[in-house]
Design a protein around this motif. Structure first.
Motif, mmCIF file in Angstrom:
data_model
loop_
_atom_site.group_PDB
_atom_site.id
_atom_site.type_symbol
_atom_site.label_atom_id
_atom_site.label_comp_id
_atom_site.label_asym_id
_atom_site.label_seq_id
_atom_site.Cartn_x
_atom_site.Cartn_y
_atom_site.Cartn_z
ATOM 1 N N ARG A 24 0.814 -1.216 0.000
ATOM 2 C CA ARG A 24 0.000 0.000 0.000
ATOM 3 C C ARG A 24 0.850 1.270 0.000
ATOM 4 O O ARG A 24 0.349 2.344 0.317
ATOM 5 C CB ARG A 24 -0.921 0.032 1.231
ATOM 6 C CG ARG A 24 -1.958 -1.068 1.291
ATOM 7 C CD ARG A 24 -2.959 -0.840 2.410
ATOM 8 N NE ARG A 24 -2.296 -0.739 3.713
ATOM 9 C CZ ARG A 24 -2.234 0.379 4.422
ATOM 10 N NH1 ARG A 24 -2.763 1.498 3.959
ATOM 11 N NH2 ARG A 24 -1.636 0.389 5.605
ATOM 12 N N HIS A 25 2.125 1.129 -0.366
ATOM 13 C CA HIS A 25 3.015 2.286 -0.279
ATOM 14 C C HIS A 25 3.757 2.495 -1.604
ATOM 15 O O HIS A 25 4.105 1.540 -2.298
ATOM 16 C CB HIS A 25 4.019 2.108 0.856
ATOM 17 C CG HIS A 25 3.375 2.000 2.193
ATOM 18 N ND1 HIS A 25 2.914 0.803 2.697
ATOM 19 C CD2 HIS A 25 3.096 2.932 3.133
ATOM 20 C CE1 HIS A 25 2.389 1.001 3.892
ATOM 21 N NE2 HIS A 25 2.487 2.278 4.178
ATOM 22 N N GLY A 51 -7.422 7.107 -3.353
ATOM 23 C CA GLY A 51 -7.068 6.297 -2.186
ATOM 24 C C GLY A 51 -5.809 6.728 -1.467
ATOM 25 O O GLY A 51 -5.175 5.910 -0.800
ATOM 26 N N ASP A 53 -3.866 8.087 1.451
ATOM 27 C CA ASP A 53 -4.121 8.234 2.885
ATOM 28 C C ASP A 53 -3.144 9.190 3.550
ATOM 29 O O ASP A 53 -3.514 9.946 4.447
ATOM 30 C CB ASP A 53 -4.041 6.861 3.570
ATOM 31 C CG ASP A 53 -4.390 6.933 5.039
ATOM 32 O OD1 ASP A 53 -5.391 7.585 5.385
ATOM 33 O OD2 ASP A 53 -3.652 6.339 5.859
ATOM 34 N N ASP A 54 -1.860 9.179 3.114
ATOM 35 C CA ASP A 54 -0.861 10.008 3.776
ATOM 36 C C ASP A 54 0.322 10.227 2.843
ATOM 37 O O ASP A 54 0.593 9.410 1.947
ATOM 38 C CB ASP A 54 -0.384 9.342 5.072
ATOM 39 C CG ASP A 54 0.445 10.265 5.941
ATOM 40 O OD1 ASP A 54 0.324 11.489 5.779
ATOM 41 O OD2 ASP A 54 1.221 9.764 6.784
ATOM 42 N N THR A 71 1.151 6.671 1.244
ATOM 43 C CA THR A 71 0.426 5.538 1.812
ATOM 44 C C THR A 71 -0.980 5.511 1.231
ATOM 45 O O THR A 71 -1.682 6.525 1.259
ATOM 46 C CB THR A 71 0.347 5.648 3.346
ATOM 47 O OG1 THR A 71 1.667 5.703 3.883
ATOM 48 C CG2 THR A 71 -0.377 4.433 3.937
ATOM 49 N N LEU A 72 -1.379 4.373 0.699
ATOM 50 C CA LEU A 72 -2.698 4.210 0.102
ATOM 51 C C LEU A 72 -3.645 3.511 1.080
ATOM 52 O O LEU A 72 -3.205 2.791 1.977
ATOM 53 C CB LEU A 72 -2.605 3.398 -1.190
ATOM 54 C CG LEU A 72 -1.644 3.935 -2.260
ATOM 55 C CD1 LEU A 72 -1.600 2.981 -3.444
ATOM 56 C CD2 LEU A 72 -2.066 5.330 -2.707
ATOM 57 N N THR A 73 -4.925 3.717 0.879
ATOM 58 C CA THR A 73 -5.911 3.088 1.757
ATOM 59 C C THR A 73 -6.115 1.612 1.431
ATOM 60 O O THR A 73 -6.563 0.851 2.290
ATOM 61 C CB THR A 73 -7.258 3.817 1.656
ATOM 62 O OG1 THR A 73 -7.682 3.816 0.284
ATOM 63 C CG2 THR A 73 -7.116 5.262 2.146
ATOM 64 N N HIS A 74 -5.771 1.212 0.187
ATOM 65 C CA HIS A 74 -5.984 -0.180 -0.218
ATOM 66 C C HIS A 74 -5.021 -0.527 -1.354
ATOM 67 O O HIS A 74 -4.736 0.304 -2.229
ATOM 68 C CB HIS A 74 -7.430 -0.391 -0.682
ATOM 69 C CG HIS A 74 -7.830 -1.835 -0.728
ATOM 70 N ND1 HIS A 74 -7.527 -2.659 -1.793
ATOM 71 C CD2 HIS A 74 -8.488 -2.615 0.178
ATOM 72 C CE1 HIS A 74 -7.996 -3.872 -1.562
ATOM 73 N NE2 HIS A 74 -8.584 -3.874 -0.376
#
Length: 221
Positions: A24-25, A51, A53-54, A71-74
């Motif tokens: 997810r990164h 998606g 996230d950060d 950073t992705l949520t999925h």
């Protein structure tokens, strides 16, 4: 025709690997050292990445390295976002996007005691901004004499008219590794807010440290 077909065949395994990806990164490289997380986020919104996230900068001794982590949520969003990042520029720099594992963080930096203990051990060689501190609420200042103490730096801040924050500032000396040498010392100043960080930078950047004693030999940067 053959070359195009061969390239497509070579790219197919990579595409299939991304379709079954569990990571997810994404690591971004070739960033300007002046790029901020907010700059990267604006570029991601412009390219309509999904998606997210950060976004974290990768730091070395609290200085940008030209790399960042998304950073992705999925994991399902990884493939399409890698494709969109091929067109992204941040500050005029075309970024390079690479799928990666979760960036390293140091949990024992939470709280005043954790940060002080880690800095005394010199155990902050290479980490992301979230692993060290909250984004924007810290200032890395160097150019001080090698034996300058925390109290000397605190007094320097007071003389620079940064005395309104009082005990709200956290000041830590960033110790060198055992095999390193420097003519200057470096300090991490943690502030209550982002605006306080900018205020400190404006006040002390390129300011001589104890000019009566050292003349212009030492200046904070």
């Amino acid at each position: 025709m053959f070359r195009v077909s061969a390239l497509c065949q070579a790219a197919r395994p990579a595409a299939e690997a991304l379709s079954t990806e569990t990571r997810r990164h994404i690591r971004l490289e070739n960033l300007s050292r002046t790029a901020l997380p907010a700059d990267i986020k604006r570029a991601l919104r412009r390219e309509r990445l999904v998606g997210v996230d950060d976004v974290q900068l990768q730091l070395f001794r609290f200085l940008p390295t030209g790399r960042a982590y998304i950073t992705l949520t999925h994991p399902d969003f990884l493939r399409m976002n890698i494709a969109k990042l091929g067109n992204v520029k941040v500050g005029g720099h075309a970024v390079v996007a690479i799928p990666c594992l979760e960036p390293p963080t140091i949990d024992n930096l939470r709280g005043v005691k954790g940060r002080k203990a880690a800095l005394q051990r010199g155990s902050l060689p290479n980490l992301t901004s979230s692993g060290a501190m909250s984004n924007g609420r810290q200032v890395c200042a160097w150019g001080f004499p090698p034996k300058a103490s925390v109290e000397c730096v605190k007094e320097f801040l007071e003389h620079s008219q940064i005395d309104t924050l009082g005990d709200k500032l956290e000041i830590y000396k960033v110790h060198l590794q055992t095999d390193e040498f420097s003519l200057y010392s470096r300090y991490l100043i943690r502030t209550p807010s982002i605006s306080d960080s900018y205020h400190i930078v404006r006040r002390i950047h390129q300011t001589p440290f104890q000019p009566i004693k050292y003349s212009a030999k030492f200046q904070s940067i």
